[in-house]
Scaffold this motif. Sequence first.
Motif, PDB file in Angstrom:
ATOM      1  N   ILE A 181      -7.091 -39.253  54.767  1.00  0.00           N
ATOM      2  CA  ILE A 181      -7.597 -39.185  53.385  1.00  0.00           C
ATOM      3  C   ILE A 181      -7.706 -40.562  52.748  1.00  0.00           C
ATOM      4  N   PRO A 182      -6.729 -41.463  52.898  1.00  0.00           N
ATOM      5  CA  PRO A 182      -6.890 -42.797  52.293  1.00  0.00           C
ATOM      6  C   PRO A 182      -8.113 -43.577  52.815  1.00  0.00           C
ATOM      7  N   ILE A 236     -11.057 -42.320  53.425  1.00  0.00           N
ATOM      8  CA  ILE A 236     -12.309 -41.821  52.879  1.00  0.00           C
ATOM      9  C   ILE A 236     -12.305 -41.637  51.368  1.00  0.00           C
ATOM     10  N   SER A 237     -11.137 -41.786  50.742  1.00  0.00           N
ATOM     11  CA  SER A 237     -11.085 -41.648  49.284  1.00  0.00           C
ATOM     12  C   SER A 237     -11.341 -42.982  48.621  1.00  0.00           C
ATOM     13  N   LYS A 238     -11.780 -42.920  47.369  1.00  0.00           N
ATOM     14  CA  LYS A 238     -12.098 -44.145  46.634  1.00  0.00           C
ATOM     15  C   LYS A 238     -10.865 -44.743  46.021  1.00  0.00           C
ATOM     16  N   GLU A 293      -4.238 -35.322  56.660  1.00  0.00           N
ATOM     17  CA  GLU A 293      -3.708 -36.002  55.480  1.00  0.00           C
ATOM     18  C   GLU A 293      -3.581 -37.509  55.688  1.00  0.00           C
TER      19      GLU A 293
END
Length: 124
Positions: A119-120, A122-124, A116
């Motif tokens: 995630i920031p 790899i996220s847009k 968790e």
Amino acid sequence: MKNKILFGVSLLFGLIMINGGLNKFFNYLPLEMGKEAMDLIAVFKSSRWIFNLVAVVEIIAGILIIIPKTRALAAIMIFPIVVGIVLFHIFQDPANMIASFVFLVINLWIIFENKEKYIPMISK
């Protein structure tokens, strides 16, 4: 219970990485490998900077992986080195390969347990 096991495994893994990094500087544990593996280690040592860089990353990541707040960062820092250790043992020193796979599994487990936090990135 899982957090205690993860902490214990992370502590041992971190101490092993710190020990590996310090050994690259002070050479207090003799390496027992075949001639080809020792020749490759000699090449790495002769370049000076690569061996020292790996040692510093092992020490820093080993310290950080023990601390729960910085464990996710340390797991990503040490991952390329652990992959290098596995590949080195597969191709140069198969007799000592099992420990390197154990390190890889531990590293992947720590990464999975902290997914968790990634995630920031790899996220847009």
